[in-house]
Motif scaffolding. Structure first.
Motif: not given
Length: 113
Positions: A54-59
């Motif tokens: 999640r965090e990596r994709t949004i970033k």
């Protein structure tokens, strides 16, 4: 593993891009599609739920958008056409588009990232 829904979404997405005369390149590590459509319209699309990344994709999506690229995520079949229109329209190069997205988000409309 991958859900059946995600595989179906990916297959439908690949089919639509090919029907439009476009090409796809896929990076497995980031689960990211590089989409090139006629007219030199280029975008980056992630398919399926965010899950563990999640965090990596949004970033990554925000990073690509800051660089002036079309970038987004498809979680349902209805998002496929929206994503392709977004890439074709080059709306991501228009600051007014971001105002529209922010305004629609305030109205409660689901604006997927």
């Amino acid at each position: 593993g991958e859900s059946v829904e995600t595989k179906e979404l990916e297959q439908e997405f690949r089919t639509k891009v090919k029907e439009m005369g476009g090409i796809l390149d896929f990076k497995t590590l980031s689960r990211e599609y590089l989409v090139i459509l006629p007219g030199g319209c280029v975008g980056f699309i992630f398919i399926g739920p965010l899950g563990d990344a999640r965090e990596r994709t949004i970033k990554r999506i925000m990073e690509l958008r800051r660089l002036g690229c079309a970038a987004g995520r498809i979680t349902e079949k209805k998002h496929i056409d929206d994503a392709l229109c977004y890439i074709l329209s080059r709306a991501y190069r228009d600051p007014e588009w971001y105002s529209f997205v922010a305004e629609e988000g305030r109205k409660g409309e689901q604006i997927d990232i």
